[in-house]
Design a protein around this motif. Structure first.
Motif, PDB file in Angstrom:
ATOM      1  N   PRO A 196       1.820  -6.122   4.244  1.00 57.35           N
ATOM      2  CA  PRO A 196       1.335  -7.013   5.297  1.00 57.35           C
ATOM      3  C   PRO A 196       2.241  -8.220   5.463  1.00 57.35           C
ATOM      4  N   LEU A 214      -4.564   6.919   1.904  1.00 56.03           N
ATOM      5  CA  LEU A 214      -4.228   5.859   0.970  1.00 56.03           C
ATOM      6  C   LEU A 214      -4.279   6.380  -0.458  1.00 56.03           C
ATOM      7  N   PHE A 245       0.838  -1.193   0.000  1.00 55.66           N
ATOM      8  CA  PHE A 245       0.000   0.000   0.000  1.00 55.66           C
ATOM      9  C   PHE A 245       0.874   1.245   0.000  1.00 55.66           C
ATOM     10  N   THR A 297      -3.256   0.743  -4.015  1.00 58.60           N
ATOM     11  CA  THR A 297      -2.872  -0.609  -3.613  1.00 58.60           C
ATOM     12  C   THR A 297      -2.086  -1.218  -4.754  1.00 58.60           C
ATOM     13  N   GLY A 336      -0.328 -11.743   6.963  1.00 57.73           N
ATOM     14  CA  GLY A 336      -1.734 -11.432   6.779  1.00 57.73           C
ATOM     15  C   GLY A 336      -2.357 -10.577   7.853  1.00 57.73           C
ATOM     16  N   GLU A 337      -1.619 -10.199   8.854  1.00 61.79           N
ATOM     17  CA  GLU A 337      -2.229  -9.396   9.911  1.00 61.79           C
ATOM     18  C   GLU A 337      -1.365  -8.260  10.398  1.00 61.79           C
ATOM     19  N   LYS A 338      -0.083  -8.378  10.253  1.00 57.23           N
ATOM     20  CA  LYS A 338       0.801  -7.318  10.712  1.00 57.23           C
ATOM     21  C   LYS A 338       1.147  -6.445   9.524  1.00 57.23           C
ATOM     22  N   LEU A 339       0.744  -5.201   9.616  1.00 62.40           N
ATOM     23  CA  LEU A 339       1.020  -4.260   8.536  1.00 62.40           C
ATOM     24  C   LEU A 339       2.190  -3.379   8.945  1.00 62.40           C
ATOM     25  N   PHE A 340       3.313  -3.589   8.299  1.00 62.43           N
ATOM     26  CA  PHE A 340       4.512  -2.825   8.610  1.00 62.43           C
ATOM     27  C   PHE A 340       4.716  -1.722   7.579  1.00 62.43           C
ATOM     28  N   PHE A 341       5.312  -0.648   8.051  1.00 64.89           N
ATOM     29  CA  PHE A 341       5.528   0.508   7.193  1.00 64.89           C
ATOM     30  C   PHE A 341       7.008   0.738   6.934  1.00 64.89           C
ATOM     31  N   GLY A 342       7.266   1.301   5.772  1.00 62.33           N
ATOM     32  CA  GLY A 342       8.607   1.768   5.494  1.00 62.33           C
ATOM     33  C   GLY A 342       8.883   3.039   6.278  1.00 62.33           C
ATOM     34  N   TYR A 386       0.858   5.329   0.748  1.00 66.16           N
ATOM     35  CA  TYR A 386       0.139   6.395   1.427  1.00 66.16           C
ATOM     36  C   TYR A 386       0.871   7.717   1.206  1.00 66.16           C
ATOM     37  N   ILE A 391       4.720   7.116   2.008  1.00 67.48           N
ATOM     38  CA  ILE A 391       5.096   5.974   2.836  1.00 67.48           C
ATOM     39  C   ILE A 391       4.386   4.718   2.334  1.00 67.48           C
TER      40      ILE A 391
END
Lengths: 111, 114
Positions: free
Chosen positions: B97, B46, B34, B49, B100-106, B36, B93
């Protein structure tokens, strides 16, 4: 559409507990997240909770979820100056769908 | 340690030039990423995708020809801001995922267009 609301500012004294509140509107939210953002930096995943849980504790962090009221809170125990940052609440239906963010709560910790 | 790497962290460019931002998932595959955009003191919005092997899905109001997204492999998505203008200056940014549940960001890219 979905909406996530947070208070914009919170100020606490060092050593006190901080409680950051968040409300959301999407009843199908499955995952609820708390992220921390320091100036000029990306988002750090602090913790997350599934919608079938009421509480999750991780060291100094406690997340409480009231699914009926669609209310999420993040409690930081023994708040330190290094906790000063913007905290974002976010929700999503699944891990493969984008997050809907609140506007962020700016936490200021006074020494 | 970081699980999503974003590069560059800061870029300054002249108006009319194009800028490419890379987002890499480290040690895991991400069929979806994703992108943003964050304006100063505001929340994240957002943009699109990114889907590996297919076209990106853009949010309403986001110009596809302006913000080109390529998800060429399971660990790399790129966002190219074409013919950048000062109003494109922002913090961009990406996120991916994990499990499937933890969404990490750069760590984000601060774009400044002069």
């Amino acid at each position: 559409g979905e909406d996530v609301e947070q208070s914009l500012f919170l100020s606490v004294r060092e050593g006190d507990s901080s409680v950051i509140n968040c409300t959301y509107t999407d009843s199908s939210s499955t995952y609820l997240y708390w992220y921390k953002q320091e100036p000029g930096a990306g988002l750090q995943l602090l913790t997350y909770i599934f919608s079938n849980m009421d509480m999750k504790q991780d060291q100094r962090l406690t997340v409480l979820l009231n699914k009926k009221d669609k209310h999420l809170s993040l409690r930081i125990a023994d708040t330190q100056t290094g906790d000063s940052a913007i905290y974002f609440c976010a929700e999503t239906v699944s891990g493969n769908t984008p997050l809907v963010f609140g506007k962020g709560t700016r936490l200021s910790v006074i020494a | 340690g970081a699980v999503v790497s974003q590069h560059p962290s800061r870029v300054i460019c002249k108006s009319g030039t194009s800028v490419k931002i890379e987002c890499r998932s480290l040690d895991f595959q991400a069929t979806t990423m994703f992108w943003y955009r964050q304006f100063p003191k505001q929340s994240l919005m957002l943009m699109a995708t990114s889907n590996e092997g297919s076209k990106a899905t853009y949010e309403q109001g986001v110009e596809k020809d302006k913000f080109l997204i390529n998800h060429a492999s399971l660990t790399l998505s790129t966002l190219t801001v074409t013919s950048a203008h000062p109003e494109d200056s922002s913090f961009y940014i990406c996120s991916a995922p994990l499990q499937g549940e933890k969404l990490f960001f750069g760590s984000g890219t601060q774009l400044s267009v002069l």
